[in-house]
Design a protein around this motif. Structure first.
Motif, PDB file in Angstrom:
ATOM      1  N   ALA A   1       0.805  -1.415  -0.057  1.00  0.00           N
ATOM      2  CA  ALA A   1       0.137   0.034  -0.062  1.00  0.00           C
ATOM      3  C   ALA A   1       0.850   1.308  -0.175  1.00  0.00           C
ATOM      4  CB  ALA A   1      -0.972  -0.122   1.264  1.00  0.00           C
ATOM      5  N   ARG A   2       1.920   1.212   0.591  1.00  0.00           N
ATOM      6  CA  ARG A   2       2.894   2.504   1.153  1.00  0.00           C
ATOM      7  C   ARG A   2       3.370   2.524  -0.602  1.00  0.00           C
ATOM      8  NH1 ARG A   2       2.566   6.626   3.665  1.00  0.00           N
ATOM      9  NH2 ARG A   2       2.108   5.575   5.525  1.00  0.00           N
ATOM     10  N   GLU A   3       3.990   1.326  -0.912  1.00  0.00           N
ATOM     11  CA  GLU A   3       4.893   1.583  -2.241  1.00  0.00           C
ATOM     12  C   GLU A   3       4.207   1.916  -3.445  1.00  0.00           C
ATOM     13  OE1 GLU A   3       8.311  -0.963  -4.332  1.00  0.00           O
ATOM     14  OE2 GLU A   3       7.916  -1.574  -2.433  1.00  0.00           O
ATOM     15  N   PHE A   4       2.934   1.353  -3.506  1.00  0.00           N
ATOM     16  CA  PHE A   4       1.859   1.378  -4.922  1.00  0.00           C
ATOM     17  C   PHE A   4       1.113   2.541  -4.927  1.00  0.00           C
ATOM     18  CE2 PHE A   4       2.336  -3.568  -4.770  1.00  0.00           C
ATOM     19  CZ  PHE A   4       3.607  -3.325  -5.230  1.00  0.00           C
ATOM     20  N   GLY A   5       0.786   3.124  -3.813  1.00  0.00           N
ATOM     21  CA  GLY A   5      -0.149   4.171  -3.619  1.00  0.00           C
ATOM     22  C   GLY A   5       0.312   5.538  -4.696  1.00  0.00           C
ATOM     23  N   ALA A   6       1.479   5.712  -4.955  1.00  0.00           N
ATOM     24  CA  ALA A   6       1.642   6.839  -5.736  1.00  0.00           C
ATOM     25  C   ALA A   6       1.295   6.531  -7.474  1.00  0.00           C
ATOM     26  CB  ALA A   6       3.180   6.900  -5.761  1.00  0.00           C
ATOM     27  N   TYR A   7       0.892   5.280  -7.558  1.00  0.00           N
ATOM     28  CA  TYR A   7       0.590   4.875  -8.848  1.00  0.00           C
ATOM     29  C   TYR A   7      -0.915   4.781  -9.103  1.00  0.00           C
ATOM     30  CZ  TYR A   7       5.516   3.603  -8.779  1.00  0.00           C
ATOM     31  OH  TYR A   7       6.565   3.752  -8.552  1.00  0.00           O
ATOM     32  N   GLY A   8      -1.607   5.224  -8.120  1.00  0.00           N
ATOM     33  CA  GLY A   8      -3.402   4.995  -7.929  1.00  0.00           C
ATOM     34  C   GLY A   8      -3.505   3.576  -7.748  1.00  0.00           C
ATOM     35  N   ILE A   9      -2.792   2.931  -7.060  1.00  0.00           N
ATOM     36  CA  ILE A   9      -3.120   1.242  -6.821  1.00  0.00           C
ATOM     37  C   ILE A   9      -3.392   1.371  -5.239  1.00  0.00           C
ATOM     38  CG2 ILE A   9      -2.352  -0.840  -6.550  1.00  0.00           C
ATOM     39  CD1 ILE A   9      -0.365  -0.086  -8.892  1.00  0.00           C
ATOM     40  N   THR A  10      -4.774   0.693  -4.701  1.00  0.00           N
ATOM     41  CA  THR A  10      -4.818   0.684  -3.301  1.00  0.00           C
ATOM     42  C   THR A  10      -4.751  -1.069  -3.039  1.00  0.00           C
ATOM     43  OG1 THR A  10      -7.110  -0.054  -3.774  1.00  0.00           O
ATOM     44  CG2 THR A  10      -6.615   2.289  -3.392  1.00  0.00           C
ATOM     45  N   VAL A  11      -4.189  -1.321  -1.946  1.00  0.00           N
ATOM     46  CA  VAL A  11      -3.812  -2.764  -1.188  1.00  0.00           C
ATOM     47  C   VAL A  11      -4.594  -2.670  -0.119  1.00  0.00           C
ATOM     48  CG1 VAL A  11      -2.175  -4.466  -0.985  1.00  0.00           C
ATOM     49  CG2 VAL A  11      -1.616  -2.320  -2.474  1.00  0.00           C
ATOM     50  N   ASN A  12      -5.434  -3.578   0.234  1.00  0.00           N
ATOM     51  CA  ASN A  12      -5.946  -3.890   1.444  1.00  0.00           C
ATOM     52  C   ASN A  12      -6.266  -5.334   1.641  1.00  0.00           C
ATOM     53  OD1 ASN A  12      -7.103  -0.980   2.488  1.00  0.00           O
ATOM     54  ND2 ASN A  12      -7.774  -0.979   0.048  1.00  0.00           N
ATOM     55  N   ALA A  13      -6.689  -5.751   2.774  1.00  0.00           N
ATOM     56  CA  ALA A  13      -6.811  -7.224   3.327  1.00  0.00           C
ATOM     57  C   ALA A  13      -8.161  -7.305   3.781  1.00  0.00           C
ATOM     58  CB  ALA A  13      -5.850  -7.654   4.155  1.00  0.00           C
ATOM     59  N   ILE A  14      -8.899  -8.404   3.745  1.00  0.00           N
ATOM     60  CA  ILE A  14      -9.983  -8.679   4.667  1.00  0.00           C
ATOM     61  C   ILE A  14      -9.782 -10.068   5.227  1.00  0.00           C
ATOM     62  CG2 ILE A  14     -11.643  -7.922   2.611  1.00  0.00           C
ATOM     63  CD1 ILE A  14     -12.532 -10.652   2.079  1.00  0.00           C
ATOM     64  N   SER A  15     -10.328  -9.991   6.360  1.00  0.00           N
ATOM     65  CA  SER A  15     -10.161 -11.111   7.374  1.00  0.00           C
ATOM     66  C   SER A  15     -11.372 -11.607   7.804  1.00  0.00           C
ATOM     67  CB  SER A  15      -9.219 -10.586   8.673  1.00  0.00           C
ATOM     68  OG  SER A  15      -9.093 -11.575   9.554  1.00  0.00           O
ATOM     69  N   PRO A  16     -11.577 -12.796   6.951  1.00  0.00           N
ATOM     70  CA  PRO A  16     -12.941 -13.568   7.327  1.00  0.00           C
ATOM     71  C   PRO A  16     -12.890 -14.132   8.611  1.00  0.00           C
ATOM     72  CG  PRO A  16     -11.736 -14.189   4.869  1.00  0.00           C
ATOM     73  CD  PRO A  16     -10.848 -13.402   5.861  1.00  0.00           C
ATOM     74  N   GLY A  17     -13.980 -14.250   9.150  1.00  0.00           N
ATOM     75  CA  GLY A  17     -14.270 -15.097  10.420  1.00  0.00           C
ATOM     76  C   GLY A  17     -14.007 -16.669  10.127  1.00  0.00           C
ATOM     77  N   ALA A  18     -15.001 -17.343  11.021  1.00  0.00           N
ATOM     78  CA  ALA A  18     -15.179 -18.614  10.814  1.00  0.00           C
ATOM     79  C   ALA A  18     -16.215 -18.907   9.950  1.00  0.00           C
ATOM     80  CB  ALA A  18     -15.114 -19.111  12.355  1.00  0.00           C
ATOM     81  N   PHE A  19     -15.978 -18.982   8.701  1.00  0.00           N
ATOM     82  CA  PHE A  19     -17.090 -19.283   7.671  1.00  0.00           C
ATOM     83  C   PHE A  19     -17.276 -20.573   7.605  1.00  0.00           C
ATOM     84  CE2 PHE A  19     -16.454 -14.772   7.135  1.00  0.00           C
ATOM     85  CZ  PHE A  19     -17.972 -14.253   6.418  1.00  0.00           C
ATOM     86  N   PRO A  20     -18.609 -21.351   7.361  1.00  0.00           N
ATOM     87  CA  PRO A  20     -18.654 -22.657   7.140  1.00  0.00           C
ATOM     88  C   PRO A  20     -18.031 -23.214   5.603  1.00  0.00           C
ATOM     89  CG  PRO A  20     -20.830 -21.585   7.780  1.00  0.00           C
ATOM     90  CD  PRO A  20     -19.813 -20.640   7.369  1.00  0.00           C
ATOM     91  N   THR A  21     -17.042 -23.599   5.472  1.00  0.00           N
ATOM     92  CA  THR A  21     -16.285 -24.054   4.198  1.00  0.00           C
ATOM     93  C   THR A  21     -15.586 -25.535   4.612  1.00  0.00           C
ATOM     94  OG1 THR A  21     -14.286 -23.111   4.977  1.00  0.00           O
ATOM     95  CG2 THR A  21     -15.943 -21.738   3.547  1.00  0.00           C
ATOM     96  N   ASP A  22     -15.224 -26.086   3.704  1.00  0.00           N
ATOM     97  CA  ASP A  22     -14.224 -27.217   3.719  1.00  0.00           C
ATOM     98  C   ASP A  22     -13.326 -27.285   4.963  1.00  0.00           C
ATOM     99  OD1 ASP A  22     -15.806 -28.533   1.870  1.00  0.00           O
ATOM    100  OD2 ASP A  22     -14.495 -28.246   0.397  1.00  0.00           O
ATOM    101  N   ALA A  23     -12.675 -25.855   4.955  1.00  0.00           N
ATOM    102  CA  ALA A  23     -11.751 -25.747   6.107  1.00  0.00           C
ATOM    103  C   ALA A  23     -12.203 -26.062   7.518  1.00  0.00           C
ATOM    104  CB  ALA A  23     -11.216 -24.245   6.020  1.00  0.00           C
ATOM    105  N   GLU A  24     -13.420 -26.163   7.558  1.00  0.00           N
ATOM    106  CA  GLU A  24     -13.901 -26.519   9.174  1.00  0.00           C
ATOM    107  C   GLU A  24     -13.885 -28.143   9.075  1.00  0.00           C
ATOM    108  OE1 GLU A  24     -17.605 -24.928  10.171  1.00  0.00           O
ATOM    109  OE2 GLU A  24     -16.950 -22.838  10.127  1.00  0.00           O
ATOM    110  N   LYS A  25     -13.645 -29.082   8.370  1.00  0.00           N
ATOM    111  CA  LYS A  25     -13.816 -30.286   8.388  1.00  0.00           C
ATOM    112  C   LYS A  25     -12.622 -30.829   9.174  1.00  0.00           C
ATOM    113  CE  LYS A  25     -16.165 -31.050   3.997  1.00  0.00           C
ATOM    114  NZ  LYS A  25     -16.223 -31.789   2.622  1.00  0.00           N
TER     115      LYS A  25
END
Length: 251
Positions: A171-195
């Motif tokens: 985010a710091r490095e690419f912001g000058a080029y009009g690029i945003t960088v973000n993350a999302i942090s999902p909680g415990a969603f019902p997926t195969d990972a719960e198996k």
């Protein structure tokens, strides 16, 4: 206005538990999605569902994300064919589970290769087009596990921490080029990972006890956030990690 129409999105793990529905939502919104995955059954399901709805802007590539040379070659060819990627979503992950002392260094490095290093390759390929356009969106998928509370997932948690760090550095490095960088942090969603959990009902109780909102998360909860962060509407937001977890983690 939140719109991703006509954007070209590179999406790793696009046929997985949360990837499948969010990929379809992007297609429904008029985006082109280059979907990377290596699970034949899930890829077939994604292709079938997209075809059933007449969602023609789907391009599927079966790749081994741990083979960086092959991945780069494939992405460069696809990028040339579609005119570059406007959005990169690093979502693919593997999540072995066992006590820390039982992991070999090679096993931990294998998680890092898929969960982090493959995403670095994706960004390296996507970045030149974004810089040239003066517009781009990079979204890394972190995890509620990064905040603690889970045992036996050391390599996975380590990889998600690395993605949060890269989110801020990029985010710091690419912001000058009009690029945003973000993350999302999902909680415990019902997926195969719960198996990996031996007591599904007990795990659901554990999740709901920790959430402020007393329902399980749904893919649409993730889609809404991804759609926003990938759009012009989020052009002044960068370097952030958005928790989508029903109020599990609060800042």
């Amino acid at each position: 206005m939140i719109s991703v129409a006509d954007k070209t999105i590179l999406y790793t793990g696009a046929a997985g538990g949360l990837g499948m529905e969010t990929t379809l939502d992007f297609l429904r919104a008029g985006a082109r999605v280059v979907a990377l995955d290596n699970n034949p059954a899930k890829i077939a399901d994604l292709a079938r569902l997209a075809e059933r709805e007449g969602l023609g802007k789907l391009m599927i590539r079966t790749v081994d994300l741990s083979d960086f040379a092959a991945l780069r070659h494939e992405l460069e060819n696809v990028s040339a064919a579609v005119g570059g990627f406007d959005v990169v979503i690093n979502n693919a992950a593997i999540y072995p589970s066992k006590p820390f002392e039982e992991y070999s260094l090679e096993e931990m490095q294998a998680v890092q290769r898929v969960n982090v290093d493959a995403g670095i390759v994706c960004v390296q390929v996507g970045l030149p087009h974004m810089r040239e356009r003066g517009w781009g969106r990079i979204i890394n998928i972190a995890s509620v596990t990064f905040y603690g509370g889970w045992a036996n997932l050391s390599p996975y948690v380590q990889s998600k921490g690395a993605l949060v760090g890269l989110t801020r550095a990029w985010a710091r490095e690419f912001g000058a080029y009009g690029i945003t960088v973000n993350a999302i942090s999902p909680g415990a969603f019902p997926t195969d990972a719960e198996k990996i959990h031996p007591d599904p009902e007990g795990y659901t109780r554990f999740v709901l006890d920790h959430q402020a909102i007393k329902r399980r998360g749904a893919p649409g909860d993730i889609s809404n956030a991804l759609m926003f962060l990938a759009s012009d509407a989020a052009g002044f937001i960068t370097g952030q990690t958005l928790n989508i977890d029903g109020g599990w983690v609060m800042h």
